[in-house]
Motif scaffolding. Sequence first.
Motif, PDB file in Angstrom:
ATOM      1  N   UNK B 216     -33.617 -13.561  46.328  1.00 10.86           N
ATOM      2  CA  UNK B 216     -34.446 -12.487  46.880  1.00 10.86           C
ATOM      3  C   UNK B 216     -35.592 -12.135  45.921  1.00 10.86           C
ATOM      4  N   UNK B 217     -35.779 -12.931  44.864  1.00  4.22           N
ATOM      5  CA  UNK B 217     -36.811 -12.608  43.865  1.00  4.22           C
ATOM      6  C   UNK B 217     -38.207 -12.384  44.461  1.00  4.22           C
ATOM      7  N   UNK B 218     -38.661 -13.214  45.427  1.00  3.04           N
ATOM      8  CA  UNK B 218     -39.998 -12.936  45.984  1.00  3.04           C
ATOM      9  C   UNK B 218     -40.062 -11.559  46.660  1.00  3.04           C
ATOM     10  N   UNK B 219     -38.963 -11.173  47.317  1.00  2.00           N
ATOM     11  CA  UNK B 219     -38.926  -9.842  47.930  1.00  2.00           C
ATOM     12  C   UNK B 219     -38.962  -8.779  46.848  1.00  2.00           C
ATOM     13  N   UNK B 220     -38.300  -9.042  45.721  1.00  2.00           N
ATOM     14  CA  UNK B 220     -38.319  -8.083  44.628  1.00  2.00           C
ATOM     15  C   UNK B 220     -39.748  -7.861  44.135  1.00  2.00           C
ATOM     16  N   UNK B 221     -40.503  -8.951  43.992  1.00  2.00           N
ATOM     17  CA  UNK B 221     -41.887  -8.829  43.538  1.00  2.00           C
ATOM     18  C   UNK B 221     -42.668  -7.878  44.438  1.00  2.00           C
ATOM     19  N   UNK B 222     -42.607  -8.128  45.736  1.00  2.00           N
ATOM     20  CA  UNK B 222     -43.327  -7.297  46.698  1.00  2.00           C
ATOM     21  C   UNK B 222     -42.833  -5.858  46.636  1.00  2.00           C
ATOM     22  N   UNK B 223     -41.523  -5.732  46.687  1.00  3.88           N
ATOM     23  CA  UNK B 223     -40.926  -4.417  46.841  1.00  3.88           C
ATOM     24  C   UNK B 223     -41.158  -3.551  45.593  1.00  3.88           C
TER      25      UNK B 223
END
Lengths: 300, 299
Positions: B216-223
């Motif tokens: 989920x790292x890309x979602x973490x970046x956005x979030x």
Amino acid sequence: MTTAQTSPPAVARPALAAGRAPHRRAPRVPGTARLIAAILVILAFVSPIYLTVVNAFKPERDIVSDPAAPPIHPTLSNLSTALSRPDHLLQLGLRNSVITVVCSVLLLIPLGSAFSFYISRRRTRLRAAILALLAAGLMIPPQVVLLPTIHILTLAGLDHTYLGLILSNVGGGYLSFAVFVYVGFMRAIPEEIVEAARIDGAGGLRIWWKIIMPLVRPATATVAIFLSLWIWNDFLNPLFILGPLQGQTITTGLYLSVGQFQMNYGQLFGIMFLAGVIPVAGYLVMQKQFIAGLTAGSTK
Amino acid sequence: MKSRSRWLRDVRNDLGLRLIAATALLLYVIFIVVPVLMSLHSSFTDENPLQSGSNFIGLANYRTMVHDGELHATVLYTLALALAVTVVANVVGIAFAVLLNRSKLSYRVLRTVAFLPQVVSGVIVGFVWKTILTEDGLLNNALTRLHLVKEPVDWLGTPHMAQLSVGIVVAWVLSGFTTVVYLAALQNIPPELYDASSIDGATSRQQFRMITLRLVAPATTISVTISLITVLKLYDVITVLTSGGPANATESTAQYIVKLAFTSDRFGYASAVAMGLLLLSAVIALSVTSFLRRREIDL
């Protein structure tokens, strides 16, 4: 929220609702227990919204004695009190918000998409430079541009007007968001489609309106939904661009009149319920597109 | 002859498109680019609405910032709030996402409900939470009736409590958003990864750490980036909930700028502080994004 779109999708992914079935795993917690736990956790999480909804329909006595109870003696008197205020707070606020949102979004969609189509067919370096300039718009705190914006509107004779508010919405960071969503979708359209239309003699404007716009309908849905919500909920710009004398949008109206004097719980929840019900209803009706739009940008 | 008329028509038709595109760019320049430059300019002046002209005073406003105790307090509070809210909202978001990542209808309804705090305007959020948190509000009403506290707690009345309360409310708003972002990311994780690791004997905690959190790292970046930027811009919720009080304890830098400009009439100084906030937002957004991007792994 706006930067969600800095890495726009090639195509919209069907998200949550239509998404892939979640992974199967040997269940360690029985299904019912898990569901009950999930319901309790989410109910606790949205309890402020729950309180607003149930107490909007309860007499004051029941609210004070047990705020969390469902409406045992349901009443519409809180809502009718809210709607019969002498200042017409809700009617005027909702009307002004609808006007602002509809005009802003109706301008932002053609401007944003035509602009995106135009630059998505340009040389890469120019495109990168312009997109970088627009990306800044997603990051700039609105407080930074507020004062000069009011100066500019005053020079144009548009201070304290809805036209001024709408124009500043159209030119502000919302445009950046629209462009980022559209550019992501338009890059995925094959060059051949545009070429074929050109050979058939269609001009740029016609290609954009007749061929491109129907192809990027999901992008238009995303842009329309999110910009409507953000402009509807905007507080800072209407508060200072319209000023206190020019009638209020629903957010500034609530702030200026509800903050002024004490009111009982029933009145307050009645007003909050009616003020919040339109965006919530819109969200519930269009939640599929809502969540698809939100997640498309974040899970490239 | 024929190709010439075709060429003319192309230009004419392209002109329409070019005109719309130019209008869009022009509006952006008028309402974003020029205002930023105007702010930059007036940050070097003593501009205020009570005097007609303004004088160039060099870096004086920026020097004032160095000794402005109220500014330092707002920056410190804004940064602390941004950090705390971002951590809490992202932890809650992942937890809710894992909890709700089932395809049954009941879970889909719960997902819809969990996003609601993002849909309601900050002004309504502020008023509703204020009704809950004030000294004679609904929370104290419930707590005293259940005998959980002897005296009502003044959630918004003392500086530390108010700072904490604002943090909780803002984290609440953002958690709806982070939940949906993480849910989308979870649904993009191939189930085979979990199956394969189960066969290899991984515990569910290991699976969460080695598969879920990493993918989920890309979602973490956005979030994370969006959570931080949201708090740096934050105005409506705090204004309604505490108006920055008590004793300026919950005043954010964004609010301080508005106060300087519209209450104290110090346009020049407000612009200098706004430039500072702009720089701070840019540095935070860019560095956090590039730091988190490097931690993303591709499938």
